[in-house]
Design an enzyme around this catalytic site. Structure first.
Site, PDB file in Angstrom:
ATOM      1  CG  ASP A  53     -13.027   4.031   6.320  1.00  0.00           C
ATOM      2  OD1 ASP A  53     -14.382   4.286   6.162  1.00  0.00           O
ATOM      3  OD2 ASP A  53     -12.030   4.162   5.355  1.00  0.00           O
ATOM      4  CE  LYS A 102      -3.295   2.520   2.704  1.00  0.00           C
ATOM      5  NZ  LYS A 102      -3.966   2.459   4.182  1.00  0.00           N
TER       6      LYS A 102
END
Ligand SMILES: *[C@@H]1O[C@H](CO)[C@@H](O)[C@H](O)[C@H]1NC(C)=O
Ligand SMILES: *[C@@H]1O[C@H](CO)[C@@H](O)[C@H](O)[C@H]1NC(C)=O
Ligand SMILES: *[C@@H]1O[C@H](CO)[C@@H](O)[C@H](O)[C@H]1NC(C)=O
Ligand SMILES: *[C@@H]1O[C@H](CO)[C@@H](O)[C@H](O)[C@H]1NC(C)=O
Ligand SMILES: *[C@@H]1O[C@H](CO)[C@@H](O)[C@H](O)[C@H]1NC(C)=O
Ligand SMILES: *[C@@H]1O[C@H](CO)[C@@H](O)[C@H](O)[C@H]1NC(C)=O
Ligand SMILES: *[C@@H]1O[C@H](CO)[C@@H](O)[C@H](O)[C@H]1NC(C)=O
Ligand SMILES: *[C@@H]1O[C@H](CO)[C@@H](O)[C@H](O)[C@H]1NC(C)=O
Ligand SMILES: *[C@@H]1O[C@H](CO)[C@@H](O)[C@H](O)[C@H]1NC(C)=O
Ligand SMILES: *[C@@H]1O[C@H](CO)[C@@H](O)[C@H](O)[C@H]1NC(C)=O
Ligand SMILES: CC(=O)N[C@H]1CO[C@H](CO)[C@@H](O)[C@@H]1O
Ligand SMILES: CC(=O)N[C@H]1CO[C@H](CO)[C@@H](O)[C@@H]1O
Length: 627
Positions: A541, A444
């Site tokens: 989230d 990432k």
């Protein structure tokens, strides 16, 4: 806006003298029938006393106009004007249905100054003012001949449409007033993108001034309009009729309206109960970065930076002299030409995080995952950038990139194609997708231009390093080099849960046993975060795209960039910066910024519903998106 309702004494005495006569309007009605008229001072009132139609003078103007306003509000708020281009000079006008069945505004001499202009009206038509604010003209048989909602002024009310006829290109346009004293057509207009993208545009004259950003099936992605609990938009694209439109519904019973103000600001206001005052819910453009193309092509606007405009990585000002003067309109030019050979191209992508995506995207409808989207862009020499989002799918840009705005609520990432040499620093930090031992990994990448990058990067590293659970994704390492920040995770061969849930092709592979296993795994992971680990962590989230699946379809919670650690006896916190994903956010978090472990539980509940039904929690059914 201040309004003077002038009742000249001559009219008043007329009303007094004749008040005993059998007049339809001795008390207000909502309907005008063929042959009837209302004169200045008389009004029509909708059945529920919400809207009123009559004669008014705006601000300090002496002219008289026929319009519709909210009946109950003392600060008069006009939503529609009939004769906006042809004011009455005195108060001897009439509003009537003419002999041919058209709605007419007549001046004192009986001349027609405004007409609904139907060529085939009905000689027994009636007009009714509805509680929605719509004035509807019907034929004797009840067919709707004309309605004010189809001939809007500057106000967008619940139930109205903002439409584009995809066959003829005809659009329904909202036009601002010229000034608070003058309702005639001003400089600004609002309508759908004539190119057919699912975006709302505002123009100053013919020049684009603002756009909403692409529609993702739930919200306009380029705005800060986050009040999903107050109203919701819906896109209807009727291919048979060749019509595409947006409309909105309010969830909140207070009066709500969008006004294209005379100064070029689209302003959504709600009537605060008790005070009878309009309160702003949302208004744009209100900062310079919201102005269309502020930084020119390949420029990016960020109102947290000084100056607000910068060139995208790999680009430089087309005229550094103009840029230094604060004239960014010329935009930026590419520093190093792209290589663009098929397959083995030396071109790479640079991620620009958290932006309003540029205008003029093309939708690659057949591309279903991010990797394929990247390949599609890499293999198309005209492609300048791509973006992938589970709501919108794969978008690519073949035109110059314009109107990129980086802002805290922006949650789309743009991948800009650059010559590999422009990304020199990154090469040292790159992994080939495999660690020395042959273990497959997932990478990432965060970038400096993400605005929130470093803080979230540190957050994520610190947090995940402390956590170990079979239902949390494992961090294997990280790398910080220059402006590059990279996280290395264990590799999850089956990707993210949203891909399985919402794609017809993959849905079938999720049987009930697997779905149950996934729910149970997420619950275990969450319990660990909230209760069983040494820290108390609120993820903030939780959503389908942050649940990764290993080769046996075991779920692992990922993406701790937004997570917060709570102290031992802390139960709740508040933030000014609401981050997360609409649809998964609890109301008190989305609206007030309060979050706690309960916010995660709310998101978990939504997730369970989605896993069980295989449907997104869209309050609105998306018919289609065209590009
Ligand atoms: C009002 O204006 C119209 C024309 O604009 C005129 O014919 C009429 O006589 C005027 N009425 C009064 C009372 O001034
Ligand atoms: C306006 O309406 C009034 C009352 O209905 C009527 O007496 C008058 O003649 C009308 N004036 C015109 C110009 O049509
Ligand atoms: C009605 O039609 C006439 C002639 O086509 C035009 O001049 C006028 O502007 C139209 N009025 C309205 C209110 O659309
Ligand atoms: C309306 O028009 C029809 C046909 O043109 C006619 O027969 C009828 O008498 C008219 N009605 C009125 C109220 O004028
Ligand atoms: C509607 O929303 C406004 C603004 O958030 C709020 O003040 C009001 O209480 C809400 N009203 C209802 C009936 O939910
Ligand atoms: C509208 O445009 C005219 C001409 O360009 C300009 O003079 C005027 O100031 C503008 N009005 C507003 C409200 O911007
Ligand atoms: C929006 O409208 C409200 C009520 O009319 C007003 O108070 C507010 O200043 C407006 N907001 C902007 C940004 O123009
Ligand atoms: C701004 O710069 C562009 C070229 O980059 C130039 O064409 C334009 O005239 C400049 N505008 C002003 C107001 O100087
Ligand atoms: C290279 O690209 C071409 C055209 O897209 C494709 O047919 C070919 O299979 C590719 N070769 C490799 C090795 O990926
Ligand atoms: C590149 O993509 C655009 C938009 O989808 C498309 O119109 C164009 O034909 C593509 N070009 C090539 C060479 O595939
Ligand atoms: C349902 C599904 O696609 N499962 C796949 C998960 O990943 C493993 C390993 O790549 C595959 O063998 C499964 O078919
Ligand atoms: C968070 C959220 O948007 N929840 C909605 C999910 O869908 C149901 C039914 O449409 C709504 O009632 C919820 O508000």
């Amino acid at each position: 806006m201040g309004f003077n309702f002038r009742y000249p004494s001559i009219i008043l005495s007329y009303l007094l003298i004749f008040s005993g006569s059998p007049s339809l309007f001795s008390h207000a009605t909502d309907t005008l029938t063929h042959g009837q008229s209302i004169s200045d001072g008389q009004t029509l009132r909708s059945a529920g006393d919400i809207f009123e139609l009559g004669f008014f003078s705006p601000g300090s103007s002496k002219y008289r106009y026929v319009g519709i306003w909210y009946q109950s509000i003392s600060t008069q708020s006009v939503v529609w004007v009939a004769n906006r281009e042809a004011p009455l000079k005195n108060s001897s006008g009439n509003f009537t249905i003419g002999s041919d069945g058209n709605l007419l505004v007549l001046d004192g001499g009986g001349s027609i100054i405004w007409s609904s202009n139907l060529s085939a009206a009905s000689n027994i038509s009636t007009a009714q003012l509805l509680d929605s604010g719509d004035l509807v003209l019907r034929s004797g048989s009840g067919t709707v001949l004309w309605e004010s909602f189809h001939d809007p002024t500057d106000t967008f009310l619940p139930g109205m449409k903002i439409s584009l006829d995809t066959k003829t290109g005809k659009r329904q346009i909202f036009t601002s007033w010229r000034s608070p004293d003058d309702p005639s057509a001003g400089n600004y207009s609002l309508g759908l993108d004539p190119l057919g993208s699912a975006q709302v545009f505002m123009w100053e004259g013919t020049v684009p001034r603002w756009r909403s950003g692409q529609w993702n099936g739930q919200v306009f992605t380029g705005t800060t309009m986050r009040s999903l609990y107050i109203y919701g938009f819906k896109l209807v694209n009727d291919l048979n009729q060749g019509i595409m439109y947006f409309t909105f519904t309010q969830f909140n019973s207070s009066l709500l309206r969008f006004v294209l103000q005379w100064n070029g600001v689209e302003n959504c206001t709600i009537l605060v109960e008790g005070t009878r005052e309009w309160d702003t819910v949302w208004a744009e453009p209100t900062n310079e970065c919201e102005i269309y193309g502020k930084c020119g092509i390949y420029g990016m606007c960020n109102d947290g930076d000084t100056p607000i405009c910068s060139c995208l990585k790999g680009f430089e000002p087309s005229s550094s002299e103009e840029w230094s003067k604060g004239n960014w309109s010329g935009g930026c030019v590419r520093r190093t030409l792209l290589d663009c050979r098929l397959n083995r191209s030396g071109d790479r992508f640079f991620r620009v995080a958290g932006v309003k995506l540029p205008d003029r995207s093309a939708w690659a409808s057949t591309v279903l995952n991010e990797a394929a989207c990247e390949t599609a862009c890499l293999n198309n020499c005209s492609c300048k950038a791509y973006s992938f989002d589970s709501g919108m799918g794969c978008m690519i840009w073949v035109h110059d990139l314009i109107d990129i705005y980086q802002y805290p609520e922006g949650d789309n990432d743009l991948y800009v194609k650059l010559a590999g040499s422009e990304l020199g620093l990154m090469d040292e930090c790159r992994h080939e997708g495999m660690l020395p031992g042959g273990q497959e990994i997932a990478v990432k990448r965060l970038s400096r231009s993400s605005g929130q990058g470093l803080e979230e990067f540190k957050n994520e590293v610190v947090l995940i390093a402390k956590l170990q659970h079979r239902n949390l994704v494992r961090l294997l390492g990280y790398c910080i080099q220059g402006e590059e920040k990279i996280l290395i995770y264990e590799y999850m061969p089956n990707g993210s849960l949203d891909a399985f849930l919402f794609r017809p092709a993959e849905q079938a592979s999720l049987d009930w046993r697997t779905r149950f296993k996934i729910i149970e795994g997420i619950a275990r992971g969450l319990l660990y975060l909230h209760r069983d680990s040494r820290l108390r962590i609120v993820h903030r989230d939780l959503k389908a795209s942050n649940i990764l699946l290993d080769e046996d379809m075991n779920p692992k919670i990922s993406d701790f960039g937004m997570a917060r650690i709570f102290g031992g006896d802390q139960n709740q916190a508040n933030t000014n910066r609401v981050v997360g994903t609409l649809g998964y956010m609890s109301p008190e978090y989305a609206m007030e910024g309060f979050f706690s472990v309960k916010s995660d539980v709310y998101s978990f509940g939504i997730l369970v519903l989605e896993i069980v039904t295989g449907r997104r929690n869209n309050s609105f059914h998306r018919v289609a998106i065209v590009e």
